[in-house]
Design an enzyme around this catalytic site. Sequence first.
Site, PDB file in Angstrom:
ATOM      1  N   GLU A  65       0.818  -1.209   0.000  1.00 25.15           N
ATOM      2  CA  GLU A  65       0.000   0.000   0.000  1.00 25.15           C
ATOM      3  C   GLU A  65       0.856   1.266   0.000  1.00 25.15           C
ATOM      4  OE1 GLU A  65      -3.605  -1.828   2.724  1.00 25.15           O
ATOM      5  OE2 GLU A  65      -1.819  -1.044   3.692  1.00 25.15           O
ATOM      6  N   ASP A 236      -7.994  -4.972   8.437  1.00 24.54           N
ATOM      7  CA  ASP A 236      -7.587  -3.743   7.761  1.00 24.54           C
ATOM      8  C   ASP A 236      -7.409  -3.924   6.255  1.00 24.54           C
ATOM      9  OD1 ASP A 236      -5.332  -5.284   7.844  1.00 24.54           O
ATOM     10  OD2 ASP A 236      -4.008  -3.769   8.693  1.00 24.54           O
TER      11      ASP A 236
HETATM   12  N1  LIG Z   1      -4.836  -0.680  12.060  1.00 19.47           N
HETATM   13  C1  LIG Z   1      -3.590  -0.346  11.858  1.00 19.47           C
HETATM   14  O1  LIG Z   1      -3.247   0.821  11.823  1.00 19.47           O
HETATM   15  C2  LIG Z   1      -2.564  -1.444  11.757  1.00 19.47           C
HETATM   16  C3  LIG Z   1      -1.196  -1.127  11.837  1.00 19.47           C
HETATM   17  C4  LIG Z   1      -0.271  -2.170  11.841  1.00 19.47           C
HETATM   18  C5  LIG Z   1      -0.702  -3.492  11.684  1.00 19.47           C
HETATM   19  N2  LIG Z   1      -2.039  -3.751  11.558  1.00 19.47           N
HETATM   20  C6  LIG Z   1      -2.537  -5.118  11.431  1.00 19.47           C
HETATM   21  O2  LIG Z   1      -2.417  -5.703  12.705  1.00 19.47           O
HETATM   22  C7  LIG Z   1      -2.289  -7.128  12.579  1.00 19.47           C
HETATM   23  C8  LIG Z   1      -1.172  -7.641  13.451  1.00 19.47           C
HETATM   24  O3  LIG Z   1       0.066  -7.133  12.965  1.00 19.47           O
HETATM   25  P1  LIG Z   1       1.425  -7.728  13.492  1.00 19.47           P
HETATM   26  O4  LIG Z   1       2.510  -6.962  12.813  1.00 19.47           O
HETATM   27  O5  LIG Z   1       1.398  -7.775  14.992  1.00 19.47           O
HETATM   28  O6  LIG Z   1       1.312  -9.219  12.886  1.00 19.47           O
HETATM   29  P2  LIG Z   1       2.084 -10.548  13.370  1.00 19.47           P
HETATM   30  O7  LIG Z   1       1.970 -11.498  12.208  1.00 19.47           O
HETATM   31  O8  LIG Z   1       3.427 -10.210  13.884  1.00 19.47           O
HETATM   32  O9  LIG Z   1       1.205 -11.092  14.583  1.00 19.47           O
HETATM   33  C9  LIG Z   1      -0.089 -11.600  14.430  1.00 19.47           C
HETATM   34  C10 LIG Z   1      -0.358 -12.576  15.568  1.00 19.47           C
HETATM   35  O10 LIG Z   1      -1.724 -12.960  15.524  1.00 19.47           O
HETATM   36  C11 LIG Z   1      -1.796 -14.329  15.962  1.00 19.47           C
HETATM   37  N3  LIG Z   1      -3.079 -14.893  15.546  1.00 19.47           N
HETATM   38  C12 LIG Z   1      -3.503 -15.240  14.312  1.00 19.47           C
HETATM   39  N4  LIG Z   1      -4.771 -15.741  14.366  1.00 19.47           N
HETATM   40  C13 LIG Z   1      -5.145 -15.674  15.684  1.00 19.47           C
HETATM   41  C14 LIG Z   1      -6.338 -16.015  16.377  1.00 19.47           C
HETATM   42  N5  LIG Z   1      -7.387 -16.542  15.723  1.00 19.47           N
HETATM   43  N6  LIG Z   1      -6.394 -15.798  17.717  1.00 19.47           N
HETATM   44  C15 LIG Z   1      -5.327 -15.287  18.392  1.00 19.47           C
HETATM   45  N7  LIG Z   1      -4.170 -14.949  17.778  1.00 19.47           N
HETATM   46  C16 LIG Z   1      -4.079 -15.145  16.438  1.00 19.47           C
HETATM   47  C17 LIG Z   1      -0.573 -14.973  15.295  1.00 19.47           C
HETATM   48  O11 LIG Z   1      -0.219 -16.187  15.929  1.00 19.47           O
HETATM   49  C18 LIG Z   1       0.477 -13.870  15.485  1.00 19.47           C
HETATM   50  O12 LIG Z   1       1.225 -14.045  16.678  1.00 19.47           O
HETATM   51  C19 LIG Z   1      -2.076  -7.381  11.087  1.00 19.47           C
HETATM   52  O13 LIG Z   1      -3.295  -7.865  10.562  1.00 19.47           O
HETATM   53  C20 LIG Z   1      -1.744  -6.020  10.504  1.00 19.47           C
HETATM   54  O14 LIG Z   1      -2.133  -5.896   9.172  1.00 19.47           O
HETATM   55  C21 LIG Z   1      -2.962  -2.752  11.590  1.00 19.47           C
END
Ligand SMILES: NC(=O)c1ccc[n+]([C@@H]2O[C@H](COP(=O)([O-])OP(=O)(O)OC[C@H]3O[C@@H](n4cnc5c(N)ncnc54)[C@H](O)[C@@H]3O)[C@@H](O)[C@H]2O)c1
Length: 349
Positions: A65, A236
């Site tokens: 993005e 997101d």
């Molecule tokens: N809204 C925003 O501004 C924003 C900003 C950054 C990241 N994000 C989003 O936040 C999310 C997390 O990002 P990250 O960098 O921490 O990712 P990451 O991959 O480092 O961590 C995600 C975690 O979620 C866990 N997980 C997956 N399915 C699960 C479930 N059903 N129950 C419990 N845990 C589960 C995984 O085991 C993993 O540890 C991503 O989807 C990312 O796109 C959003």
Amino acid sequence: MPQSPSQKALVPFVSVENMMRLVHSIGVETMLLELADVVEADFRRWEVFDKTPRVASHSNDGVIELMPTSDGEIYSFKYVNGHPSNMARGLQTVTALGLLAEVSTGYPALLTEMTLLTALRTAATSAMAARHLAPKGAKTMAMIGNGAQAEFQALAMKAVLGIEHVQLYDIDPNAMAKTEANLAGSGLRVTACPSSQAAIEGAQIITTCTADKQFATILTDNMVGAGVHINAIGGDCPGKTELHRDILLRAETFVEYPPQTRVEGEIQQMDPDYPITELWRVITGQAKGRRDDRQITLFDSVGFAIEDFSALRYIRDRINGTTFYQELDVIADPDEPRDLFGMLQRARV
Ligand SMILES: NC(=O)c1ccc[n+]([C@@H]2O[C@H](COP(=O)([O-])OP(=O)(O)OC[C@H]3O[C@@H](n4cnc5c(N)ncnc54)[C@H](O)[C@@H]3O)[C@@H](O)[C@H]2O)c1
């Protein structure tokens, strides 16, 4: 010997190493607090910004993005990806870099890593939203999804709201153990829980921050009691949500930029006329935030360009007079502006 570039060619660049040093020199929690204030200040002047939904390039693996905005004086954009399958390959789900430029000349004024900065600004924005929406006196939060963003989220809620206790849950016990270890000594009481249901027990703030490309149901309606604030971070992208739609039917939902959130947020599951409130209107006093103790508030966060703009201008100000950046000759600097070809001869061997 090629002639060295002039001052006009140089743009401050903050590497990952320098960002880490900068964060520690300020202090993680102080920085989260300061970022929450800078983001809030820019939400307060929301109307002056050029706004557009981010430009997203989707693939089966994830999304890449571009997130641009401008306040008429400064322009910024972030390059960011989201690849839930990266973790299995030893790569991060989210990586980012950002640029700030002067609108008057179009010249870049800052180039920086934004992977750490995105985690910090997302956490600061979550806490800033919770400052307006969470029940007063909240002390316990649930943190569901214990990946890269998790510690930042918990520390921002501590710094900005005074959260004392965080209840963790992740489907991967290693992720939970990592987060528990990283938060040891932070002053937060940390409890690792056997299920998401256990993690939300007694929590006034529930943060969901998981990564899955498919529609997921991290929370179902029966799990969510009256009066809580839900901070939904992980939904997101089109097709990527975390909450059962019945929760949204009971909640009052607050969003960043509706044209982007309608496509990317939890509300993509709802009809186009599902009622939402823009967070900036709450901050400027034009709309109500939390109305009573029983209301369920939902911050349907997808991440908006203005939050990156705020973080970038914060970094530009904070590196001033420090050694936490290098100068890169990013801009060509011919002796005479039209003599670009002549400049090329400086490096002729
Ligand atoms: N809204 C925003 O501004 C924003 C900003 C950054 C990241 N994000 C989003 O936040 C999310 C997390 O990002 P990250 O960098 O921490 O990712 P990451 O991959 O480092 O961590 C995600 C975690 O979620 C866990 N997980 C997956 N399915 C699960 C479930 N059903 N129950 C419990 N845990 C589960 C995984 O085991 C993993 O540890 C991503 O989807 C990312 O796109 C959003």
